[in-house]
Motif scaffolding. Structure first.
Motif, PDB file in Angstrom:
ATOM      1  N   TYR A  64      -6.897   0.025  15.011  1.00  0.00           N
ATOM      2  CA  TYR A  64      -7.286  -0.807  16.154  1.00  0.00           C
ATOM      3  C   TYR A  64      -6.422  -2.058  16.259  1.00  0.00           C
ATOM      4  O   TYR A  64      -6.428  -2.744  17.268  1.00  0.00           O
ATOM      5  N   LEU A  65      -5.658  -2.338  15.222  1.00  0.00           N
ATOM      6  CA  LEU A  65      -4.759  -3.492  15.275  1.00  0.00           C
ATOM      7  C   LEU A  65      -3.430  -3.104  15.922  1.00  0.00           C
ATOM      8  O   LEU A  65      -2.952  -1.981  15.748  1.00  0.00           O
ATOM      9  N   GLU A  66      -2.872  -4.061  16.621  1.00  0.00           N
ATOM     10  CA  GLU A  66      -1.546  -3.843  17.186  1.00  0.00           C
ATOM     11  C   GLU A  66      -0.533  -3.847  16.041  1.00  0.00           C
ATOM     12  O   GLU A  66      -0.707  -4.609  15.081  1.00  0.00           O
ATOM     13  N   GLN A  98      -3.231   2.889  19.257  1.00  0.00           N
ATOM     14  CA  GLN A  98      -4.025   1.682  18.981  1.00  0.00           C
ATOM     15  C   GLN A  98      -5.437   1.939  19.469  1.00  0.00           C
ATOM     16  O   GLN A  98      -5.715   1.932  20.675  1.00  0.00           O
ATOM     17  N   LEU A  99      -6.339   2.197  18.515  1.00  0.00           N
ATOM     18  CA  LEU A  99      -7.652   2.707  18.853  1.00  0.00           C
ATOM     19  C   LEU A  99      -8.621   2.444  17.716  1.00  0.00           C
ATOM     20  O   LEU A  99      -8.247   2.538  16.548  1.00  0.00           O
ATOM     21  N   ASP A 100      -9.871   2.132  18.072  1.00  0.00           N
ATOM     22  CA  ASP A 100     -10.918   2.039  17.051  1.00  0.00           C
ATOM     23  C   ASP A 100     -11.419   3.454  16.801  1.00  0.00           C
ATOM     24  O   ASP A 100     -11.927   4.111  17.723  1.00  0.00           O
ATOM     25  N   PHE A 101     -11.297   3.920  15.570  1.00  0.00           N
ATOM     26  CA  PHE A 101     -11.670   5.303  15.289  1.00  0.00           C
ATOM     27  C   PHE A 101     -13.175   5.522  15.446  1.00  0.00           C
ATOM     28  O   PHE A 101     -13.627   6.658  15.571  1.00  0.00           O
ATOM     29  N   LEU A 102     -13.929   4.424  15.443  1.00  0.00           N
ATOM     30  CA  LEU A 102     -15.378   4.552  15.601  1.00  0.00           C
ATOM     31  C   LEU A 102     -15.778   4.567  17.076  1.00  0.00           C
ATOM     32  O   LEU A 102     -16.945   4.748  17.399  1.00  0.00           O
ATOM     33  N   GLY A 115       1.567  -0.119   8.469  1.00  0.00           N
ATOM     34  CA  GLY A 115       2.433   1.054   8.608  1.00  0.00           C
ATOM     35  C   GLY A 115       3.108   1.562   7.343  1.00  0.00           C
ATOM     36  O   GLY A 115       3.951   2.452   7.424  1.00  0.00           O
ATOM     37  N   GLY A 116       2.743   1.029   6.193  1.00  0.00           N
ATOM     38  CA  GLY A 116       3.379   1.465   4.941  1.00  0.00           C
ATOM     39  C   GLY A 116       3.189   2.966   4.668  1.00  0.00           C
ATOM     40  O   GLY A 116       4.135   3.671   4.310  1.00  0.00           O
ATOM     41  N   TRP A 117       1.962   3.438   4.856  1.00  0.00           N
ATOM     42  CA  TRP A 117       1.696   4.868   4.606  1.00  0.00           C
ATOM     43  C   TRP A 117       2.458   5.724   5.610  1.00  0.00           C
ATOM     44  O   TRP A 117       2.973   6.786   5.259  1.00  0.00           O
ATOM     45  N   CYS A 118       2.515   5.259   6.872  1.00  0.00           N
ATOM     46  CA  CYS A 118       3.268   6.012   7.893  1.00  0.00           C
ATOM     47  C   CYS A 118       4.730   6.142   7.465  1.00  0.00           C
ATOM     48  O   CYS A 118       5.342   7.208   7.607  1.00  0.00           O
ATOM     49  N   GLY A 154      -6.255   4.289  10.129  1.00  0.00           N
ATOM     50  CA  GLY A 154      -6.226   2.924   9.584  1.00  0.00           C
ATOM     51  C   GLY A 154      -4.840   2.641   9.039  1.00  0.00           C
ATOM     52  O   GLY A 154      -4.676   2.307   7.868  1.00  0.00           O
ATOM     53  N   CYS A 155      -3.835   2.783   9.915  1.00  0.00           N
ATOM     54  CA  CYS A 155      -2.442   2.844   9.418  1.00  0.00           C
ATOM     55  C   CYS A 155      -1.699   1.517   9.411  1.00  0.00           C
ATOM     56  O   CYS A 155      -0.605   1.428   8.854  1.00  0.00           O
ATOM     57  N   ALA A 156      -2.256   0.466  10.049  1.00  0.00           N
ATOM     58  CA  ALA A 156      -1.508  -0.805  10.147  1.00  0.00           C
ATOM     59  C   ALA A 156      -1.436  -1.518   8.797  1.00  0.00           C
ATOM     60  O   ALA A 156      -2.394  -1.451   8.030  1.00  0.00           O
ATOM     61  N   ALA A 180       0.829  -1.207   0.000  1.00  0.00           N
ATOM     62  CA  ALA A 180       0.000   0.000   0.000  1.00  0.00           C
ATOM     63  C   ALA A 180       0.864   1.260   0.000  1.00  0.00           C
ATOM     64  O   ALA A 180       0.447   2.314  -0.485  1.00  0.00           O
ATOM     65  N   ALA A 181       2.084   1.143   0.534  1.00  0.00           N
ATOM     66  CA  ALA A 181       2.986   2.302   0.579  1.00  0.00           C
ATOM     67  C   ALA A 181       3.127   2.941  -0.798  1.00  0.00           C
ATOM     68  O   ALA A 181       3.181   4.166  -0.939  1.00  0.00           O
ATOM     69  N   PHE A 182       3.160   2.106  -1.829  1.00  0.00           N
ATOM     70  CA  PHE A 182       3.355   2.622  -3.197  1.00  0.00           C
ATOM     71  C   PHE A 182       2.149   3.435  -3.680  1.00  0.00           C
ATOM     72  O   PHE A 182       2.287   4.300  -4.532  1.00  0.00           O
ATOM     73  N   SER A 195      -6.847   8.530   5.132  1.00  0.00           N
ATOM     74  CA  SER A 195      -7.601   7.387   5.650  1.00  0.00           C
ATOM     75  C   SER A 195      -7.581   6.254   4.639  1.00  0.00           C
ATOM     76  O   SER A 195      -8.126   6.378   3.543  1.00  0.00           O
ATOM     77  N   ASP A 196      -6.893   5.192   5.027  1.00  0.00           N
ATOM     78  CA  ASP A 196      -6.902   3.971   4.210  1.00  0.00           C
ATOM     79  C   ASP A 196      -7.756   2.929   4.938  1.00  0.00           C
ATOM     80  O   ASP A 196      -7.632   1.735   4.692  1.00  0.00           O
ATOM     81  N   MET A 197      -8.611   3.418   5.868  1.00  0.00           N
ATOM     82  CA  MET A 197      -9.398   2.491   6.701  1.00  0.00           C
ATOM     83  C   MET A 197     -10.290   1.616   5.829  1.00  0.00           C
ATOM     84  O   MET A 197     -10.927   2.093   4.889  1.00  0.00           O
ATOM     85  N   ALA A 198     -10.293   0.343   6.159  1.00  0.00           N
ATOM     86  CA  ALA A 198     -11.165  -0.608   5.470  1.00  0.00           C
ATOM     87  C   ALA A 198     -11.564  -1.669   6.474  1.00  0.00           C
ATOM     88  O   ALA A 198     -10.713  -2.215   7.175  1.00  0.00           O
ATOM     89  N   ALA A 199     -12.861  -1.901   6.572  1.00  0.00           N
ATOM     90  CA  ALA A 199     -13.335  -2.944   7.478  1.00  0.00           C
ATOM     91  C   ALA A 199     -13.176  -4.294   6.778  1.00  0.00           C
ATOM     92  O   ALA A 199     -13.177  -4.349   5.545  1.00  0.00           O
ATOM     93  N   PRO A 200     -13.031  -5.369   7.548  1.00  0.00           N
ATOM     94  CA  PRO A 200     -12.946  -6.692   6.907  1.00  0.00           C
ATOM     95  C   PRO A 200     -14.189  -6.925   6.052  1.00  0.00           C
ATOM     96  O   PRO A 200     -15.296  -6.576   6.466  1.00  0.00           O
TER      97      PRO A 200
END
Ligand code: SAM
Length: 254
Positions: free
Chosen positions: A120-122, A133-137, A89-92, A85-87, A61-63, A158-163
């Protein structure tokens, strides 16, 4: 860039230069489902997966971010970035390198930026970024990020995506609602001139959200970076030139 040599990209620039012509065939195995075999085959043949590994990025995703920023230039030295939704960590990693965040290389200008990531993921720490580490919702999550920011941000990602559930409409609604919540947050924290970039699905941004973004930002466009798989419905909405809160029609209405 210098962060332990593991933060990806020689110059923080994206690219799969030198990606080899790959054609790995994965044989089906008794204990592997057909979909797992397809996934494995796609991973093994994906030049971005190989490039991410080679360049020390946590994710392919970093690319996507690197490519969008190469074209639209919003990650600037000294910039303050929130990455929702950073885990893993590629975007970070890309953001840290480009805004020269504290702990990273300040570069010739000597200006340090800031990167705050949330998921929310470690995940393993990203040198130069602060990770929550937090659920943004969850209740008060936005306030926690604001407290940490202690001021305005220049960029909200925001690259957040729910399963995915497999149910098309449900998946669409979930991802669009994450984007909407991120957009509202962006209008609360961005400095004038700021940028909002968020994952949406093909078909683009819902009308109501698009209207909101067009009211708050000078330019709003949809982008599909090459690194985003062609067969994926994923794309990004990029809103640039935040007009500032005083011009906000929502504030005016209050
Ligand atoms: C596609 S991944 C992000 C990849 C990331 N941009 C990178 O470069 O490594 C989407 C992430 O969104 C996170 N996510 C989804 N919903 C969230 C929520 N409500 N709060 C926090 N994170 C969330 C997921 O845990 C997942 O890690």
């Amino acid at each position: 860039m210098t962060n332990s040599g593991k933060t990806g990209g020689k110059s923080g620039k994206g690219g799969t230069g030198g990606a080899r012509a790959l054609k790995v065939r994965v044989k089906t195995a008794r204990k592997r489902s057909n979909s797992s075999t397809r996934w494995l085959q796609r991973q093994l043949n994906d030049p971005y997966v190989h490039a991410a590994k080679r360049e020390g990025y946590r994710s392919r995703a970093a690319f996507k971010l690197a490519e969008i920023d190469d074209k639209y230039r919003f990650l600037k030295p000294g910039g303050r970035v929130v990455d929702l939704g950073c885990a893993p960590g590629g975007w970070c990693q890309v953001a840290v390198a480009r805004v020269k965040a504290e702990g990273g290389d300040a570069g010739a200008e000597g200006r340090h930026g800031r990167v705050i990531g949330l998921d929310y993921l470690e995940m393993d720490p990203v040198p130069g970024a602060t990770i929550l580490q937090l659920d943004f919702l969850s209740e008060g999550a936005d306030d926690q990020v604001k407290e940490l920011l202690a001021g305005e941000a220049d960029v909200v990602l925001s690259d957040m995506a729910a399963p995915t559930t497999g149910h098309k409409q449900t998946d669409h609604m979930r991802i669009m609602s994450l984007c909407e919540i991120a957009a509202h947050f962006a209008t609360e924290v961005l400095a004038p001139g700021g940028t909002f970039l968020a994952k949406v699905l093909r078909g683009g941004t819902e009308n109501e959200l698009l209207v909101l973004l067009k009211q708050h930002f000078k330019t709003v466009r949809h982008v599909k970076p090459k690194a985003s798989r062609a067969d994926s419905a994923e794309m990004y909405v990029l809103a640039q030139g935040f007009k500032g809160r005083s011009e906000s029609p929502l504030d005016d209405a209050e």
